[in-house]
Write a protein that holds these residues in place. Sequence first.
Motif, PDB file in Angstrom:
ATOM      1  N   VAL A   2     -13.927-113.316  -3.576  1.00 46.80           N
ATOM      2  CA  VAL A   2     -12.655-113.148  -4.271  1.00 46.80           C
ATOM      3  C   VAL A   2     -11.745-114.321  -3.930  1.00 46.80           C
ATOM      4  O   VAL A   2     -11.576-114.665  -2.760  1.00 46.80           O
ATOM      5  N   GLN A   3     -11.176-114.924  -4.963  1.00 50.60           N
ATOM      6  CA  GLN A   3     -10.183-115.983  -4.737  1.00 50.60           C
ATOM      7  C   GLN A   3      -8.822-115.332  -4.578  1.00 50.60           C
ATOM      8  O   GLN A   3      -8.470-114.407  -5.326  1.00 50.60           O
ATOM      9  N   ALA A  23      -2.242-112.895  -5.806  1.00 52.90           N
ATOM     10  CA  ALA A  23      -3.056-112.774  -7.007  1.00 52.90           C
ATOM     11  C   ALA A  23      -4.513-113.029  -6.654  1.00 52.90           C
ATOM     12  O   ALA A  23      -4.826-113.971  -5.923  1.00 52.90           O
ATOM     13  N   THR A  24      -5.392-112.196  -7.181  1.00 54.68           N
ATOM     14  CA  THR A  24      -6.816-112.353  -6.900  1.00 54.68           C
ATOM     15  C   THR A  24      -7.588-112.577  -8.191  1.00 54.68           C
ATOM     16  O   THR A  24      -7.149-112.177  -9.277  1.00 54.68           O
ATOM     17  N   SER A  25      -8.747-113.196  -8.038  1.00 54.40           N
ATOM     18  CA  SER A  25      -9.616-113.428  -9.188  1.00 54.40           C
ATOM     19  C   SER A  25     -11.036-113.626  -8.684  1.00 54.40           C
ATOM     20  O   SER A  25     -11.273-113.826  -7.489  1.00 54.40           O
ATOM     21  N   GLY A  26     -11.969-113.550  -9.605  1.00 54.93           N
ATOM     22  CA  GLY A  26     -13.341-113.886  -9.277  1.00 54.93           C
ATOM     23  C   GLY A  26     -14.150-112.772  -8.666  1.00 54.93           C
ATOM     24  O   GLY A  26     -15.272-112.997  -8.223  1.00 54.93           O
ATOM     25  N   PHE A  29     -11.524-105.941  -7.668  1.00 53.58           N
ATOM     26  CA  PHE A  29     -10.246-105.719  -6.980  1.00 53.58           C
ATOM     27  C   PHE A  29      -9.994-104.235  -6.796  1.00 53.58           C
ATOM     28  O   PHE A  29      -9.487-103.811  -5.764  1.00 53.58           O
ATOM     29  N   VAL A  76      -3.464-106.105 -12.942  1.00 54.50           N
ATOM     30  CA  VAL A  76      -3.353-107.568 -12.865  1.00 54.50           C
ATOM     31  C   VAL A  76      -3.901-108.110 -11.558  1.00 54.50           C
ATOM     32  O   VAL A  76      -3.717-109.282 -11.227  1.00 54.50           O
ATOM     33  N   LYS A  77      -4.608-107.250 -10.823  1.00 52.38           N
ATOM     34  CA  LYS A  77      -5.302-107.667  -9.603  1.00 52.38           C
ATOM     35  C   LYS A  77      -4.364-108.367  -8.621  1.00 52.38           C
ATOM     36  O   LYS A  77      -4.683-109.426  -8.076  1.00 52.38           O
ATOM     37  N   THR A  78      -3.235-107.779  -8.404  1.00 54.40           N
ATOM     38  CA  THR A  78      -2.225-108.409  -7.560  1.00 54.40           C
ATOM     39  C   THR A  78      -1.646-107.404  -6.569  1.00 54.40           C
ATOM     40  O   THR A  78      -1.457-106.231  -6.896  1.00 54.40           O
TER      41      THR A  78
END
Length: 127
Positions: A2-3, A23-26, A29, A76-78
Amino acid sequence: QVQVVESGGGLVQAGGSLRLSCATSGGAFRGLNMAWFRQAPGKEREFVTAIGWSGRNTDYADSVKGRFTISRDNAVKTVYVQMNSLKSEDTAVYYCAVDRRTWAPTLVTSENVYGDWGQGTQVTVSS
Protein backbone atom coordinates in the motif's frame (compact mmCIF):
# COMPACT_ATOMS: atom_id res chain seq x y z
CA GLN A 1 1.91 -3.12 -0.91
CA VAL A 2 0.00 0.00 0.00
CA GLN A 3 1.30 3.44 -0.91
CA VAL A 4 0.82 5.99 1.84
CA VAL A 5 0.97 9.77 1.53
CA GLU A 6 0.52 12.12 4.46
CA SER A 7 -0.44 15.77 4.19
CA GLY A 8 -1.73 18.61 6.30
CA GLY A 9 1.26 19.37 8.46
CA GLY A 10 2.51 22.86 9.05
CA LEU A 11 3.32 25.56 11.58
CA VAL A 12 0.67 26.45 14.13
CA GLN A 13 0.59 28.36 17.39
CA ALA A 14 0.04 26.58 20.65
CA GLY A 15 -3.66 26.06 21.21
CA GLY A 16 -4.34 25.86 17.51
CA SER A 17 -5.55 23.00 15.34
CA LEU A 18 -4.46 20.99 12.34
CA ARG A 19 -5.97 18.11 10.42
CA LEU A 20 -3.63 15.56 8.94
CA SER A 21 -4.66 13.33 6.07
CA CYS A 22 -3.29 9.97 5.04
CA ALA A 23 -4.20 8.93 1.51
CA THR A 24 -3.57 5.36 0.45
CA SER A 25 -3.47 3.62 -2.89
CA GLY A 26 -2.29 0.45 -4.54
CA GLY A 27 -3.89 -2.02 -2.21
CA ALA A 28 -6.80 -2.96 -0.05
CA PHE A 29 -7.86 -0.40 2.52
CA ARG A 30 -11.23 -1.52 3.80
CA GLY A 31 -9.93 -4.42 5.90
CA LEU A 32 -6.87 -2.70 7.31
CA ASN A 33 -6.32 -1.06 10.64
CA MET A 34 -4.46 2.24 10.35
CA ALA A 35 -2.33 4.25 12.74
CA TRP A 36 -0.42 7.46 13.22
CA PHE A 37 2.98 7.63 14.85
CA ARG A 38 5.24 10.61 15.43
CA GLN A 39 8.90 11.29 15.96
CA ALA A 40 10.18 14.39 17.67
CA PRO A 41 13.78 15.57 17.25
CA GLY A 42 16.14 13.43 19.29
CA LYS A 43 13.40 11.02 20.33
CA GLU A 44 12.20 7.63 19.22
CA ARG A 45 9.11 7.26 17.11
CA GLU A 46 6.01 6.84 19.25
CA PHE A 47 2.44 5.70 18.80
CA VAL A 48 -0.18 8.44 18.57
CA THR A 49 -3.47 6.91 17.53
CA ALA A 50 -5.03 4.02 15.61
CA ILE A 51 -8.34 3.13 14.07
CA GLY A 52 -9.85 -0.21 13.24
CA TRP A 53 -10.86 -1.29 9.75
CA SER A 54 -14.53 -0.74 10.58
CA GLY A 55 -13.92 2.68 12.05
CA ARG A 56 -15.71 1.66 15.22
CA ASN A 57 -12.67 1.16 17.46
CA THR A 58 -9.94 3.65 18.15
CA ASP A 59 -6.96 3.97 20.45
CA TYR A 60 -5.00 7.00 21.60
CA ALA A 61 -1.78 7.66 23.42
CA ASP A 62 -2.42 9.20 26.82
CA SER A 63 -0.62 12.34 25.73
CA VAL A 64 -3.20 13.10 23.02
CA LYS A 65 -6.43 11.77 24.51
CA GLY A 66 -9.16 14.35 24.45
CA ARG A 67 -7.28 16.51 21.95
CA PHE A 68 -6.82 14.29 18.87
CA THR A 69 -9.52 12.45 16.94
CA ILE A 70 -8.83 9.81 14.32
CA SER A 71 -11.30 8.93 11.59
CA ARG A 72 -11.39 7.21 8.25
CA ASP A 73 -13.28 7.34 4.99
CA ASN A 74 -13.13 3.96 3.31
CA ALA A 75 -14.69 5.34 0.14
CA VAL A 76 -11.63 7.48 -0.54
CA LYS A 77 -9.13 5.26 1.26
CA THR A 78 -8.06 8.01 3.59
CA VAL A 79 -7.44 8.35 7.30
CA TYR A 80 -7.54 11.64 9.16
CA VAL A 81 -6.42 12.91 12.52
CA GLN A 82 -7.91 16.12 13.84
CA MET A 83 -5.49 17.68 16.27
CA ASN A 84 -6.84 20.34 18.61
CA SER A 85 -5.34 22.27 21.51
CA LEU A 86 -1.90 21.67 20.13
CA LYS A 87 1.08 21.98 22.43
CA SER A 88 4.75 22.57 21.74
CA GLU A 89 5.42 18.97 22.73
CA ASP A 90 3.29 17.84 19.77
CA THR A 91 6.00 19.10 17.44
CA ALA A 92 7.18 16.12 15.42
CA VAL A 93 7.12 14.40 12.08
CA TYR A 94 3.86 12.50 11.86
CA TYR A 95 3.76 9.18 10.04
CA CYS A 96 0.80 7.17 8.82
CA ALA A 97 1.10 3.40 8.92
CA VAL A 98 -0.81 0.39 7.63
CA ASP A 99 -1.37 -2.72 9.72
CA ARG A 100 0.10 -5.83 8.08
CA ARG A 101 -2.87 -7.90 9.21
CA THR A 102 -6.21 -7.89 7.47
CA TRP A 103 -9.54 -7.78 9.30
CA ALA A 104 -7.66 -7.73 12.61
CA PRO A 105 -10.02 -7.39 15.59
CA THR A 106 -7.55 -5.58 17.82
CA LEU A 107 -5.50 -2.40 17.56
CA VAL A 108 -1.80 -2.52 18.26
CA THR A 109 0.49 0.27 19.34
CA SER A 110 3.75 -1.45 18.41
CA GLU A 111 5.45 -0.41 15.19
CA ASN A 112 6.19 -4.05 14.38
CA VAL A 113 2.63 -4.67 13.26
CA TYR A 114 2.69 -1.91 10.67
CA GLY A 115 4.20 -2.73 7.30
CA ASP A 116 3.65 0.23 5.00
CA TRP A 117 4.57 3.75 6.03
CA GLY A 118 4.40 7.19 4.53
CA GLN A 119 7.22 9.69 4.32
CA GLY A 120 5.79 11.79 7.11
CA THR A 121 4.51 15.31 7.48
CA GLN A 122 6.07 17.91 9.75
CA VAL A 123 3.98 19.48 12.49
CA THR A 124 5.53 22.41 14.33
CA VAL A 125 3.76 24.04 17.25
CA SER A 126 5.15 27.36 18.38
CA SER A 127 4.70 28.43 21.98
